[in-house]
Design a protein around this motif. Structure first.
Motif, short mmCIF file in Angstrom:
data_model
loop_
_atom_site.label_atom_id
_atom_site.label_comp_id
_atom_site.label_asym_id
_atom_site.label_seq_id
_atom_site.Cartn_x
_atom_site.Cartn_y
_atom_site.Cartn_z
N PRO A 165 -27.59 -38.89 -3.76
CA PRO A 165 -28.16 -37.73 -4.53
C PRO A 165 -29.34 -36.48 -3.21
O PRO A 165 -29.33 -37.51 -2.60
CB PRO A 165 -29.48 -38.39 -5.53
N MET A 225 -23.28 -38.99 -7.11
CA MET A 225 -24.26 -40.09 -7.83
C MET A 225 -25.05 -40.80 -7.00
O MET A 225 -26.38 -41.87 -6.43
CB MET A 225 -24.13 -40.63 -9.30
N GLU A 235 -18.95 -35.74 -12.19
CA GLU A 235 -19.84 -36.63 -11.05
C GLU A 235 -20.86 -38.15 -12.04
O GLU A 235 -21.77 -38.77 -11.84
CB GLU A 235 -21.17 -36.19 -10.29
N MET A 236 -21.76 -37.53 -13.31
CA MET A 236 -22.62 -37.92 -13.77
C MET A 236 -22.16 -37.94 -15.27
O MET A 236 -23.02 -39.24 -16.72
CB MET A 236 -24.12 -37.44 -14.02
N ALA A 284 -30.17 -33.62 -13.16
CA ALA A 284 -29.47 -33.61 -12.44
C ALA A 284 -29.24 -32.25 -11.49
O ALA A 284 -28.88 -31.65 -10.53
CB ALA A 284 -28.26 -33.92 -12.94
N LEU A 340 -28.96 -34.06 -8.68
CA LEU A 340 -27.33 -33.58 -8.17
C LEU A 340 -27.30 -32.38 -7.32
O LEU A 340 -26.32 -32.34 -6.80
CB LEU A 340 -26.16 -34.36 -8.53
#
Ligand code: FES
Length: 573
Positions: free
Chosen positions: A370, A367, A332-333, A269, A306
């Motif tokens: 992205p 997400m 976010e993840m 990410a 991201l």
């Protein structure tokens, strides 16, 4: 405030009322410490990689003072100690050659001294994995404090990233698009403050891995080195390590399989450095967590990136911090992470990040939208890499991710440099550049030379990328369609040693394959004519070459894998 604990390991030195206790206390008292410094309060070792030969860590004396303040405030007794420092820009033949040596220094310094808990001060690339590896082999309560990235580079009105800007500008000089004078001027503009490289190179990547693993306080990865909030974090870490000793919160409770899975996913990410693969494998090996090269593909190769940060994107670590830093990205993840993984502050990853705000969606993407899809590190296999090779698609040219081309082989980096700018050199942009004998044993030390410079005549055509394959590593600040860590390496007879100029090579990243179009019988014939390079005669390099494992195993020494704990060694007086 102070918890006295007669079984605390530092008391094996300081708690004895006899001749040996006199020796341990008396010499330690020299700076003027009072008697109650030895009354059983937690002794905190501050493991410092300060060195003027490691410019990225040159502010660590000041940082250590803030850690000490925190330790004292919490009722602990701080004792700072130096370990071997590894300056990426100075050490020859490559800092990676000494990562394992530095880790041994860390491990033995911790185990052999009256230390109950450890604060690791780390910054430049190899200092972070070396300290984590050494500390993990002891397993005491340990907290990481990174030195922080530099402020953004500023050159002629534009931001420039450390490392990444060097590669870009040096290619421009070679292509005749930038003067030597401008190139020299940029030296002072790129690295203009304390701290480590501020691109998402190996230092920023590993600082992010420390935080993703739960080994630092939240926010550690991105606070710029000159920002006083970095000192604040150091002071809070000093306070926290005292509590960790009292809670007996050792590394094994934090560095679990779930923690490593979180780190592997966060690596995708953030668009992090391929070097993290080798380092995480080595750290996992020390703490006894099963982690394999294939985990990168299975856990994270299809995750999105991201973060719009150089070398894959536009921004730099300072921007990342102001946008919310790693907590905002991990929030976010979070559905993809093990939110219940414990961290050094006694809370879980989920508790640490679930309310973390994001202040700039241009830097930290969502997400849903992205920065890049399918950006995780990909593991390639095939007859050219039976044990695997890595590629970072987010740093590669999409049109080259599936490619078939004629091999142009270099036996070492010196040969490449001597031939690359010869206009008569038989190479074009469709060729596949192969560099060998640059792996763990071959270089030795697995140098960051995998991002080979392109031939000048190809640069002049405006072409900036070609497929490149090696058993080397690549700087985390570099970019391109570069296959790295090919294992087994050429210098132990891996297939890379058997490739010849003109062989056709197929790279197919979507299919995870790397093949040379030479049949097994011909490869076997070539192998009979291959001879191993001579072994070094003496010294550390001999030890290294005899014991280093291959890249797909983390390039640690075979005899260092695992832990010896931190039992108190026998008395010497
Ligand atoms: Fe130290 Fe880049 S040279 S982090």
């Amino acid at each position: 405030m102070t918890t006295k604990n007669s079984i605390r390991r530092s008391q094996a030195w300081f708690g004895q009322q006899d001749r040996d206790g006199f020796v341990h206390r008396s010499w330690t008292k020299k700076p003027g410490y009072p008697d109650d410094a030895f009354d059983g309060r937690p002794v905190i070792g501050i493991c410092n990689t300060w060195s003027e030969l490691t410019p990225c860590n040159s502010h660590f004396r000041e940082l250590a003072e803030f850690v000490k303040h925190g330790v004292l405030e919490a009722g602990g007794f701080p004792l700072e100690f130096p370990v071997m420092s590894l300056g990426e820009t100075q050490l020859r033949p490559t800092a990676m050659l000494f990562r394992n040596l530095a880790s041994m220094d860390v491990e033995e310094s911790i185990r052999g001294n009256p230390i109950d808990g450890v604060v690791l001060l780390m910054g430049c690339d190899k200092t972070t994995p070396a300290l984590l590896m050494g500390a993990a082999s002891c397993g005491l309560p340990t907290i990481g404090v990174s030195g922080g990235p530099m402020l953004n580079g500023k050159f002629r009105g534009q931001d420039i990233g450390s490392g990444t800007g060097v590669w870009q500008m040096s290619e421009m000089v070679r292509a005749g698009e930038m003067t030597q004078a401008a190139f020299t001027e940029a030296e002072a503009c790129m690295n203009r403050s304390a701290g480590h490289c501020m691109t998402m190179g190996t230092a920023s990547t590993m600082a992010s891995m420390v935080e993703a693993l739960g080994m630092s306080l939240p926010g550690n990865a991105a606070i710029p080195a000159p920002d006083t909030r970095r000192n604040r974090l150091a002071q809070l870490s000093g306070r926290r390590i005292v509590r960790m000793v009292e809670e007996d919160l050792g590394m094994a409770r934090i560095l679990t399989r779930h923690a490593f899975e979180n780190a592997v996913r966060v690596l995708a990410a953030i668009g992090g450095s391929t070097n993290a693969v080798v380092h995480l494998l080595a750290i996992a090996g020390r703490i006894g967590v099963p982690l394999k090269l294939e985990d990168w593909d299975q856990l994270a190769s299809e995750l999105p990136c991201l973060l719009d940060l150089q070398p894959s994107g536009r921004f730099l670590m300072e921007d990342f911090y102001y946008a919310g830093g790693l907590p905002a990205l991990m929030r976010e993840m979070l559905p993809l992470l093990h939110g219940d993984a414990l961290t050094v502050n006694g809370q879980t990853i989920g508790e640490n990040v679930r309310d973390a705000p994001c202040y700039n969606r241009e830097v930290i993407c969502s997400m849903d939208a992205p920065f890049k899809p399918n950006a995780g590190i990909v593991i390639l296999k095939g007859n050219l890499a039976p044990d695997g090779a890595v590629i970072k698609p987010s740093a590669a040219s999409p049109h080259l991710l599936t490619h078939r081309g004629r091999a142009v082989v270099f036996d070492n980096i010196e040969e490449l440099r001597s031939r690359i700018d010869d206009d008569a050199f038989d190479i074009d942009e469709h060729c596949v550049m192969v560099l060998r004998n640059c792996g763990p044993r071959g270089y030795p030390g697995m140098a960051e030379v995998g991002n080979m410079p392109l031939p000048k005549k190809i640069l002049k055509k405006g072409i900036t990328d070609m497929v490149r394959i090696s058993d080397a590593r690549m700087s985390g600040t570099a970019y391109g369609t570069v296959v790295l860590h090919t294992s087994p390496e050429a210098s132990i007879g891996g297939p890379l040693a058997l490739v010849r100029d003109g062989d056709m090579i197929q790279l197919d990243v979507p299919r995870r394959s790397l093949h040379v179009e030479v049949d097994d019988a011909e490869l076997a014939r070539r192998r009979t004519r291959w001879t191993a390079p001579p072994a070094p005669e003496r010294g550390y390099v001999r030890l290294y070459v005899e014991h280093v494992q291959q890249a797909h195993l983390g390039a640690d020494f075979d005899f260092l894998v695992g832990s010896s704990g931190a039992l108190v060694p026998r008395e010497s007086h």
